[in-house]
Design a protein around this motif. Sequence first.
Motif, PDB file in Angstrom:
ATOM      1  N   LEU A  32       0.801  -1.209   0.000  1.00 15.71           N
ATOM      2  CA  LEU A  32       0.000   0.000   0.000  1.00 15.71           C
ATOM      3  C   LEU A  32       0.845   1.276   0.000  1.00 15.71           C
ATOM      4  CD1 LEU A  32      -2.796  -0.964   2.567  1.00 15.71           C
ATOM      5  CD2 LEU A  32      -3.095  -0.593   0.115  1.00 15.71           C
ATOM      6  N   LEU A  33       1.996   1.227   0.656  1.00 14.46           N
ATOM      7  CA  LEU A  33       2.758   2.451   0.897  1.00 14.46           C
ATOM      8  C   LEU A  33       4.015   2.580   0.056  1.00 14.46           C
ATOM      9  CD1 LEU A  33       2.495   2.444   4.806  1.00 14.46           C
ATOM     10  CD2 LEU A  33       1.160   3.829   3.203  1.00 14.46           C
ATOM     11  N   ASN A  34       4.486   1.490  -0.515  1.00 13.84           N
ATOM     12  CA  ASN A  34       5.730   1.531  -1.282  1.00 13.84           C
ATOM     13  C   ASN A  34       5.442   1.046  -2.708  1.00 13.84           C
ATOM     14  OD1 ASN A  34       8.372   1.289  -2.309  1.00 13.84           O
ATOM     15  ND2 ASN A  34       9.190   0.806  -0.277  1.00 13.84           N
ATOM     16  N   MET A  70       7.224   5.833   2.184  1.00  9.75           N
ATOM     17  CA  MET A  70       6.715   7.168   2.470  1.00  9.75           C
ATOM     18  C   MET A  70       7.722   8.248   2.088  1.00  9.75           C
ATOM     19  SD  MET A  70       3.664   6.858   3.509  1.00  9.75           S
ATOM     20  CE  MET A  70       3.471   8.564   3.991  1.00  9.75           C
ATOM     21  N   THR A  73       7.894   8.719  -1.971  1.00  8.27           N
ATOM     22  CA  THR A  73       6.688   9.077  -2.724  1.00  8.27           C
ATOM     23  C   THR A  73       6.206  10.466  -2.325  1.00  8.27           C
ATOM     24  OG1 THR A  73       5.328   7.942  -1.064  1.00  8.27           O
ATOM     25  CG2 THR A  73       5.962   6.682  -3.016  1.00  8.27           C
ATOM     26  N   SER A  76       1.289  12.800   1.514  1.00 14.09           N
ATOM     27  CA  SER A  76      -0.165  12.679   1.575  1.00 14.09           C
ATOM     28  C   SER A  76      -0.574  12.466   3.031  1.00 14.09           C
ATOM     29  CB  SER A  76      -0.647  11.500   0.730  1.00 14.09           C
ATOM     30  OG  SER A  76      -1.992  11.189   1.010  1.00 14.09           O
ATOM     31  N   ARG A  79      -1.923   8.906   3.544  1.00 11.47           N
ATOM     32  CA  ARG A  79      -0.884   7.868   3.547  1.00 11.47           C
ATOM     33  C   ARG A  79      -0.044   7.935   4.812  1.00 11.47           C
ATOM     34  NH1 ARG A  79       1.056   5.494  -0.938  1.00 11.47           N
ATOM     35  NH2 ARG A  79       3.204   6.035  -0.415  1.00 11.47           N
ATOM     36  N   LEU A  82      -2.013   6.290   7.517  1.00 11.86           N
ATOM     37  CA  LEU A  82      -2.000   4.840   7.306  1.00 11.86           C
ATOM     38  C   LEU A  82      -0.657   4.243   7.696  1.00 11.86           C
ATOM     39  CD1 LEU A  82      -3.637   2.425   6.211  1.00 11.86           C
ATOM     40  CD2 LEU A  82      -2.669   2.925   3.949  1.00 11.86           C
ATOM     41  N   ALA A  83       0.425   4.950   7.390  1.00 10.75           N
ATOM     42  CA  ALA A  83       1.755   4.457   7.735  1.00 10.75           C
ATOM     43  C   ALA A  83       1.945   4.384   9.242  1.00 10.75           C
ATOM     44  CB  ALA A  83       2.824   5.352   7.115  1.00 10.75           C
ATOM     45  N   ALA A 145       6.116  14.406   4.496  1.00 12.10           N
ATOM     46  CA  ALA A 145       6.134  12.935   4.468  1.00 12.10           C
ATOM     47  C   ALA A 145       7.092  12.365   5.502  1.00 12.10           C
ATOM     48  CB  ALA A 145       6.527  12.441   3.077  1.00 12.10           C
ATOM     49  N   ALA A 148       5.817  10.592   8.841  1.00 10.87           N
ATOM     50  CA  ALA A 148       5.450   9.174   8.995  1.00 10.87           C
ATOM     51  C   ALA A 148       6.610   8.344   9.525  1.00 10.87           C
ATOM     52  CB  ALA A 148       4.943   8.625   7.669  1.00 10.87           C
TER      53      ALA A 148
END
Length: 200
Positions: A32-34, A70, A73, A76, A79, A82-83, A145, A148
């Motif tokens: 999902l994150l990478n 994270m 990218t 967000s 994100r 979520l992380a 970012a 995270a």
Amino acid sequence: MRGPHELTAPGAVPAPVLRFGAAVVIMGGVLLLNPFPLWWWVAGAASVLSVAFPRSMGSWLGIACMALGMILTEPSPGRAALAVLLIHVAHVIASWAWAVPWRSRIRPAVLLPGIRRLLVIQAIAQAVAALMALAVPPLHGPGFAWLAPLGAAVLTGASAIALRVSLGPDPVRRAASGAAAGGDARPSAGAPGANVGGPS
């Protein structure tokens, strides 16, 4: 000669559930994150290693792949939240798997205090992350970012300290410190392990 005895608690689940659970959370988080397939393979290999050998630190290598995604990218807030959630959950489950032998069984009720701590920490961390996302204006490049992986590092450190404190000192050290504090004093008859039958 007596054979080995086995005590099985009702409602207990096999300990490998924790190892596979940590691997599933890590792989799901990395996917999902990478967005880079190279790190999918690295996380997959680390997850397989952590299932077979939880003390190999393979789980934490997979967790690092989440944080790396994270950094590589676009920023967000969703994100980042979520992380913080997935990295923390993966760390907690991997810590449980670290301490439980492969052939043992676990009652889910034993995990409830850890789940409550996870929820409290997440409530605080997610609130702080949301406030930081609102307070920090959008920037060119990485932006916020970095929150995270920074938050994940802080949560990991705090969880490790909490785990160490909750486990207490090593039993060998406890025995040694108790012997040193007691000196040559004999245990009383009511104390656990005392020779209540008198000298032999």
